[in-house]
Each structure stands twice: as structure tokens, then as C-alpha cells.
Scaffold this active site. Structure first.
Site, short mmCIF file in Angstrom:
data_model
loop_
_atom_site.label_atom_id
_atom_site.label_comp_id
_atom_site.label_asym_id
_atom_site.label_seq_id
_atom_site.Cartn_x
_atom_site.Cartn_y
_atom_site.Cartn_z
N ASP A 7 5.67 5.88 23.93
CA ASP A 7 6.03 4.58 24.51
C ASP A 7 6.99 3.84 23.58
OD1 ASP A 7 6.08 2.22 25.89
OD2 ASP A 7 3.94 1.78 25.73
N ASP A 102 10.10 3.76 30.00
CA ASP A 102 10.04 3.94 28.54
C ASP A 102 8.73 4.58 28.09
OD1 ASP A 102 8.21 1.86 28.88
OD2 ASP A 102 8.72 0.97 26.95
N GLU A 103 8.06 5.26 29.00
CA GLU A 103 6.70 5.70 28.70
C GLU A 103 6.40 7.02 29.40
OE1 GLU A 103 4.19 2.52 29.95
OE2 GLU A 103 2.37 3.69 29.62
P1 TTP Z 1 6.38 -2.07 28.48
O1 TTP Z 1 6.31 -0.66 27.96
O2 TTP Z 1 5.20 -2.64 29.17
O3 TTP Z 1 6.69 -3.07 27.28
P2 TTP Z 1 7.73 -2.98 26.10
O4 TTP Z 1 8.30 -1.62 25.90
O5 TTP Z 1 8.75 -4.05 26.29
O6 TTP Z 1 6.84 -3.40 24.85
P3 TTP Z 1 5.64 -2.61 24.13
O7 TTP Z 1 6.13 -2.32 22.75
O8 TTP Z 1 4.51 -3.59 24.16
O9 TTP Z 1 5.38 -1.36 24.93
O10 TTP Z 1 7.61 -2.22 29.45
C1 TTP Z 1 8.80 -1.45 29.30
C2 TTP Z 1 9.98 -2.24 29.80
O11 TTP Z 1 9.78 -2.57 31.18
C3 TTP Z 1 10.14 -3.56 29.07
O12 TTP Z 1 10.92 -3.45 27.90
C4 TTP Z 1 10.75 -4.44 30.11
C5 TTP Z 1 10.27 -3.89 31.43
N1 TTP Z 1 9.21 -4.75 31.98
C6 TTP Z 1 9.58 -5.73 32.89
O13 TTP Z 1 10.75 -5.84 33.25
N2 TTP Z 1 8.61 -6.56 33.39
C7 TTP Z 1 7.29 -6.47 33.02
O14 TTP Z 1 6.44 -7.27 33.50
C8 TTP Z 1 6.92 -5.44 32.08
C9 TTP Z 1 5.48 -5.30 31.64
C10 TTP Z 1 7.92 -4.62 31.60
#
Ligand code: TTP
Length: 385
Positions: A7, A102-103
């Protein structure tokens, strides 16, 4: 320990910080801009210290962090970065389940001869993502998907954590219930209300009490609470396109009628895309005339879409470029292709007020499948399956 959960950290914000050194070490907030009614997509870890988080109204984020640097998302750029990261992951195993932009989960069971232990694979992926893409990725390693995802979330940012059987015994029970996949904020409140805060509390509670809060998910959640999860890593083998077409009962050339049918088809295609958490970059309009000649016209966009009205607008603009004078149409179709996984919220991409309406209508239809919910002008075309 063959399951890896990978992730990227603060994905959109990290890409912006990577590309602009002035943003590094600063509270960067990606999403709608202050003064608008939109939400935060994500923010840098520096901004998280102020209490800012994803899905928060941007007005609240601005109150919490007025010195934040607010930036609109650049979705095409994030998609391109995401594709590069996934192509690194794909070098290690074909057993990849993409969860979002991203995961992903990786099953590296059959990869040890070639690439070493799970830990060695994880370390190499982290190194390559850092060196080749310029981003940090957190990785959890475990025996199953639940524990691997938990491990990566506990290790963030730039983390690496192997969730061992010893941790299942000693650490897992002490964690708050919200660490269990699928327990959302409302369920957490209901559990807290009856004194359940940790996973251990949950395991000690009688099942009939849990049933009242967790319903049909009770058994599954109890299994996760014990660190068990039998779900396999399932590589996505989904659709290459989503399309909808109708052969008309009588050939027509009335533009108003044709537009109504286009709208109806757009709604169907939009619903299916959103249902499968997909978005399309290419929209194709198909017309077959009464003499059976068939014509396809496509438009490819920079940003993928899934909204009914956006699909309609594009199909409609393609239609306007076709000279149908003197011809009658017997079939109309819309195809969406060049599909990508839904990249979550995309604030401000298209300024259609219907954005949330689509979602609300999808939810209503899921709850009341026999209900007819559509623009009133379309009730007549309800035979499109
Ligand atoms: P996430 O993997 O939930 O978060 P992140 O990568 O920003 O942070 P973390 O280090 O906590 O994992 O989400 C991935 C991308 O998806 C994030 O960068 C932006 C997008 N996203 C949105 O646009 N809206 C949302 O509500 C969420 C949760 C994510």
C-alpha cells in the site's frame, strides 16, 4: 507467510511532494479547494498531524490546517504512476489482487526459488518502488489477507511488518475493534456503546449479543478476530468493456427520441461501471441504420469516467458529429472500454451536480430492485435490459 499487502503511503500527496520539492515536509492536502463544498481525497502525513483525513469536507480541513497547501488532484498522473508501481509488483507474481489504485495483495507462494523469502521479496519491492518510482510503499506480510492488510496499516508510513503467529496470540487481541476489516465507524460506535473496545472484548462477548450489531457478518468477523481468513488472493479477470445496446421496435430518426434512448443507455452503462467499481476512458457510440450499415464513433478521455451524465454528454457529442439526415436508425449502443479500477473520489473533475445523485439512485435500486427510478422522460424506454 506468503501473503503480502502492498500500500503506497499518502498516495496522491506523495506524488505531488515527489514532483515538487517545495512541498516536501509540508502539510499537503489533495482534493477540493478551500471555498468549495468538496472533500479531501488524501493528505500528507504532515497534514494528518492536524487531524485532516480523507473524505473530510475541505472547509473543515482548512479550519484545522489553514497553513495547509491545498492542491487539486491530477488523476491522469496518479493513474500513470499506479500503472508503473503495479508493473513492478507483477514481476514477482501473477497472483495479484488489486484493491485500489495504490493497494494490492500478492500471493508469493510459488516465487521463493526465484526471488527468495517473503521478507526478501518485500524488501526488494520497497527498494525498487523508492528508487524507480520515488515513492514509499508499506508492506504487510502474513498468512492471510486480513493479517497482511493489518500489518501494513500498523507499519505505515514506509513500513514493513510481518504478522507472526505470536502476534496473533499477543498483539491482535489488544487492538481496537476498528482494526477489523469491514467494521466501519457506525458499527464501532454500537460496539463501544455496549463496552466492546478491543478485539479481545469482542471475542469475550456472547454471540447473540454480537448478532444484534454485526448481523449476518458475525461469524466472519469473529473469524477475523481470531486472525483467521480463508479468502484467497484473487487476480482480477474482469470485463474489458461494458456496453449496452438496443434494437428498436421500429426504426427512428427523431433526435429527441434518439437522445432519450442514449440517456437511458448511459444510465445502464454507468450503473454497471459503478457496480463493478470501474471507470472508462473510452466511450463508443454505435449506430445501425435501417439498411444494416453500422457505424462506430469513439472518444478517448484523459480521465476515466463512470457518471451517467458524463457518459451521456460524450455519446451525445459523438452523435452530433454524425450526419443522420434522411436515415433511420434501428440499433443504438454505447460501449465503454479502456477500463480502470475506480480511483475513489475525484473531486471537481466534472462539475455535474448529479454526481451524488447517481450513487444515491444506485443504492436505492439495490435496496428496492423492482422500483423504477429514472428520469421521468425515460419511463417509456424501460424495456432496455
Ligand atoms: P488510501 O490508500 O486510503 O490512502 P493514502 O494512500 O492516501 O494514505 P495511507 O498512507 O493512509 O494509505 O487511498 C489511496 C488514494 O485514493 C489516496 O491517495 C487518495 C484516494 N482517495 C480518495 O480520493 N478519497 C478517499 O476517500 C480515499 C480514502 C482515498
Amino acid at each position: 507467510m506468503d501473503i503480502l499487502h502492498c500500500d503506497l503511503d499518502a498516495f496522491y500527496a506523495s506524488v505531488e511532494q515527489r514532483d515538487n520539492p517545495d512541498l516536501r515536509g509540508k502539510p499537503v492536502i489533495i482534493g477540493a479547494l478551500p471555498g468549495s463544498r468538496g472533500v479531501v481525497a488524501t493528505c500528507s502525513y504532515e497534514a494528518r498531524k492536524y487531524g485532516v483525513h480523507s473524505a473530510m469536507p475541505v472547509s473543515t480541513a482548512f479550519k484545522l490546517c489553514p497553513e495547509g497547501i491545498f492542491i487539486k488532484p491530477n488523476i491522469p498522473k496518479y493513474i500513470a504512476v499506479s500503472e508503473k508501481v503495479f508493473s513492478i509488483l507483477e514481476e514477482y507474481t501473477p497472483l495479484i489482487e488489486k484493491i485500489s489504485v495504490d493497494e494490492a495483495f500478492l500471493n508469493v507462494e510459488g516465487c521463493h526459488t526465484l526471488f527468495g523469502s517473503s521478507l526478501e521479496i518485500a524488501l526488494e519491492i520497497k527498494k525498487r518502488v523508492k528508487e524507480e518510482i520515488g515513492l514509499t510503499i508499506s508492506i504487510g506480510i502474513a498468512d492471510n489477507k486480513f493479517l497482511a492488510k493489518l500489518a501494513s496499516s500498523l507499519s505505515k508510513p514506509d513500513g514493513l511488518l510481518m504478522f507472526t503467529p505470536d502476534m496473533v496470540q499477543k498483539l491482535l487481541p489488544t487492538l481496537p475493534v476498528q482494526k477489523i476489516w469491514g467494521i466501519g465507524p457506525n458499527t464501532v460506535k454500537s460496539l463501544n456503546n455496549i463496552g466492546i473496545y478491543t478485539i479481545e472484548d469482542l471475542l469475550k462477548t456472547e454471540k447473540n449479543i454480537l448478532n444484534r450489531i454485526l448481523g449476518s457478518n458475525t461469524d466472519f468477523i469473529l473469524q477475523l478476530a481470531e486472525g483467521k481468513d480463508t479468502r484467497p488472493v484473487e487476480p482480477y479477470q474482469g470485463a474489458k468493456s461494458v456496453s449496452q445496446e438496443i434494437t428498436l421496435p421500429i426504426d427512428i430518426n427523431n433526435m429527441e427520441e434518439i437522445n432519450k434512448i442514449l440517456l437511458r443507455l448511459s444510465i445502464k452503462v454507468g450503473e454497471r461501471l459503478r457496480g463493478e467499481k470501474l471507470q472508462a476512458k473510452t466511450i463508443t457510440l454505435k449506430l445501425r441504420f435501417s439498411d444494416f450499415t453500422t457505424l462506430n464513433r469513439s472518444q478517448t478521455l484523459d480521465e476515466p469516467v463512470d457518471k451517467n451524465l458524463v457518459i451521456f454528454e460524450i455519446a451525445h457529442s459523438l452523435l452530433k458529429k454524425i450526419n443522420i439526415k434522411g436515415k433511420k436508425i434501428r440499433l443504438i449502443g454505447i460501449k465503454t472500454s479502456n477500463l480502470v479500477g475506480n480511483i475513489a473520489e475525484q473531486p471537481n473533475l466534472f462539475d455535474f451536480k448529479a454526481d451524488n445523485l447517481d450513487q444515491t439512485v444506485d443504492e436505492l435500486k439495490a435496496r428496492f430492485p423492482s422500483a423504477k427510478i429514472m428520469p421521468a422522460s425515460l419511463l417509456k424506454y424501460d424495456n432496455i435490459k
